[in-house]
Design a protein around this motif. Sequence first.
Motif, PDB file in Angstrom:
ATOM      1  N   TYR A   1      87.041  18.619  96.449  1.00  0.00           N
ATOM      2  CA  TYR A   1      86.514  18.793  95.097  1.00  0.00           C
ATOM      3  C   TYR A   1      87.649  19.084  94.121  1.00  0.00           C
ATOM      4  O   TYR A   1      88.728  19.508  94.515  1.00  0.00           O
ATOM      5  CB  TYR A   1      85.503  19.949  95.066  1.00  0.00           C
ATOM      6  N   CYS A   2      87.379  18.872  92.869  1.00  0.00           N
ATOM      7  CA  CYS A   2      88.341  19.127  91.804  1.00  0.00           C
ATOM      8  C   CYS A   2      88.136  20.539  91.268  1.00  0.00           C
ATOM      9  O   CYS A   2      87.093  20.834  90.689  1.00  0.00           O
ATOM     10  CB  CYS A   2      88.158  18.105  90.693  1.00  0.00           C
ATOM     11  N   SER A   3      89.136  21.398  91.438  1.00  0.00           N
ATOM     12  CA  SER A   3      88.983  22.779  90.967  1.00  0.00           C
ATOM     13  C   SER A   3      89.118  22.876  89.452  1.00  0.00           C
ATOM     14  O   SER A   3      88.507  23.727  88.828  1.00  0.00           O
ATOM     15  CB  SER A   3      90.007  23.691  91.637  1.00  0.00           C
ATOM     16  N   SER A   4      89.887  21.992  88.851  1.00  0.00           N
ATOM     17  CA  SER A   4      90.073  22.079  87.403  1.00  0.00           C
ATOM     18  C   SER A   4      88.794  21.720  86.640  1.00  0.00           C
ATOM     19  O   SER A   4      88.661  22.037  85.468  1.00  0.00           O
ATOM     20  CB  SER A   4      91.227  21.189  86.950  1.00  0.00           C
TER      21      SER A   4
ATOM     22  N   TYR B   1      84.157  22.081  90.198  1.00  0.00           N
ATOM     23  CA  TYR B   1      83.233  21.428  91.122  1.00  0.00           C
ATOM     24  C   TYR B   1      83.003  22.262  92.387  1.00  0.00           C
ATOM     25  O   TYR B   1      82.208  21.893  93.229  1.00  0.00           O
ATOM     26  CB  TYR B   1      83.783  20.066  91.547  1.00  0.00           C
ATOM     27  N   ARG B   2      83.712  23.366  92.508  1.00  0.00           N
ATOM     28  CA  ARG B   2      83.619  24.169  93.728  1.00  0.00           C
ATOM     29  C   ARG B   2      82.196  24.621  94.064  1.00  0.00           C
ATOM     30  O   ARG B   2      81.798  24.567  95.229  1.00  0.00           O
ATOM     31  CB  ARG B   2      84.553  25.367  93.655  1.00  0.00           C
TER      32      ARG B   2
ATOM     33  N   GLU C   1      91.719  16.240  94.377  1.00  0.00           N
ATOM     34  CA  GLU C   1      92.355  15.709  93.184  1.00  0.00           C
ATOM     35  C   GLU C   1      91.463  15.854  91.958  1.00  0.00           C
ATOM     36  O   GLU C   1      90.269  16.127  92.066  1.00  0.00           O
ATOM     37  CB  GLU C   1      92.670  14.231  93.404  1.00  0.00           C
ATOM     38  N   LYS C   2      92.039  15.598  90.805  1.00  0.00           N
ATOM     39  CA  LYS C   2      91.315  15.686  89.537  1.00  0.00           C
ATOM     40  C   LYS C   2      90.115  14.742  89.541  1.00  0.00           C
ATOM     41  O   LYS C   2      90.232  13.574  89.853  1.00  0.00           O
ATOM     42  CB  LYS C   2      92.238  15.331  88.382  1.00  0.00           C
ATOM     43  N   GLY C   3      88.946  15.294  89.205  1.00  0.00           N
ATOM     44  CA  GLY C   3      87.733  14.494  89.120  1.00  0.00           C
ATOM     45  C   GLY C   3      87.100  14.169  90.458  1.00  0.00           C
ATOM     46  O   GLY C   3      86.099  13.476  90.511  1.00  0.00           O
ATOM     47  N   GLN C   4      87.658  14.676  91.541  1.00  0.00           N
ATOM     48  CA  GLN C   4      87.193  14.295  92.874  1.00  0.00           C
ATOM     49  C   GLN C   4      86.016  15.141  93.346  1.00  0.00           C
ATOM     50  O   GLN C   4      85.987  16.349  93.188  1.00  0.00           O
ATOM     51  CB  GLN C   4      88.334  14.428  93.879  1.00  0.00           C
ATOM     52  N   PHE C   5      85.033  14.486  93.929  1.00  0.00           N
ATOM     53  CA  PHE C   5      83.968  15.104  94.719  1.00  0.00           C
ATOM     54  C   PHE C   5      83.654  14.058  95.767  1.00  0.00           C
ATOM     55  O   PHE C   5      82.996  13.060  95.503  1.00  0.00           O
ATOM     56  CB  PHE C   5      82.730  15.421  93.874  1.00  0.00           C
ATOM     57  N   GLU C   6      84.206  14.259  96.968  1.00  0.00           N
ATOM     58  CA  GLU C   6      84.195  13.212  97.985  1.00  0.00           C
ATOM     59  C   GLU C   6      84.059  13.832  99.374  1.00  0.00           C
ATOM     60  O   GLU C   6      84.611  14.884  99.646  1.00  0.00           O
ATOM     61  CB  GLU C   6      85.510  12.439  97.874  1.00  0.00           C
ATOM     62  N   LEU C   7      83.333  13.152 100.229  1.00  0.00           N
ATOM     63  CA  LEU C   7      83.115  13.613 101.599  1.00  0.00           C
ATOM     64  C   LEU C   7      83.968  12.783 102.553  1.00  0.00           C
ATOM     65  O   LEU C   7      83.967  11.558 102.495  1.00  0.00           O
ATOM     66  CB  LEU C   7      81.643  13.465 101.975  1.00  0.00           C
TER      67      LEU C   7
ATOM     68  N   PHE D   1      77.564  14.227  92.206  1.00  0.00           N
ATOM     69  CA  PHE D   1      77.366  15.342  93.127  1.00  0.00           C
ATOM     70  C   PHE D   1      76.243  14.970  94.091  1.00  0.00           C
ATOM     71  O   PHE D   1      75.092  15.336  93.900  1.00  0.00           O
ATOM     72  CB  PHE D   1      77.046  16.634  92.377  1.00  0.00           C
ATOM     73  N   PHE D   2      76.602  14.241  95.125  1.00  0.00           N
ATOM     74  CA  PHE D   2      75.616  13.817  96.111  1.00  0.00           C
ATOM     75  C   PHE D   2      75.107  15.023  96.876  1.00  0.00           C
ATOM     76  O   PHE D   2      75.701  16.094  96.853  1.00  0.00           O
ATOM     77  CB  PHE D   2      76.201  12.755  97.055  1.00  0.00           C
TER      78      PHE D   2
END
Length: 75
Positions: free
Chosen positions: A6-9, A12-13, A36-42, A59-60
Motif C-alpha cells: 500500500y501507499c503510505s503517503s 492507504y494503510r 509505492e506511491k498510489g499502490q494498493f496491490e496484492l 480498494f478491492f
Amino acid sequence: MWIIKYCSSWNYRPQAESLSVEMNNAGLPCQYQEGEKGQFELFHGSTSYLKEGDGVPKFFTLEDVERKLGGLGEY
C-alpha cells in the motif's frame, strides 16, 4: 504468503490492514507493507495477483480476492 502493498503517503494503510485481517481470518495468511506511491496491490510471493483495473476497484475486498481465487467474475 499473501502480501498487500500500500501507499503510505496516500494513507492507504487502514484499507490494507483491514483486508489483511479479513484474509487471515479466512485462512489466507497475509501481511501488509508499505509499497509505492498510489499502490494498493496484492501479491502472492513476488507475483502481482490483484490490483485496480479491468473491473477491480482501487480498494478491492476479500470478496474480490475470493472471486479471483475461484476463477469467477471478470478478472
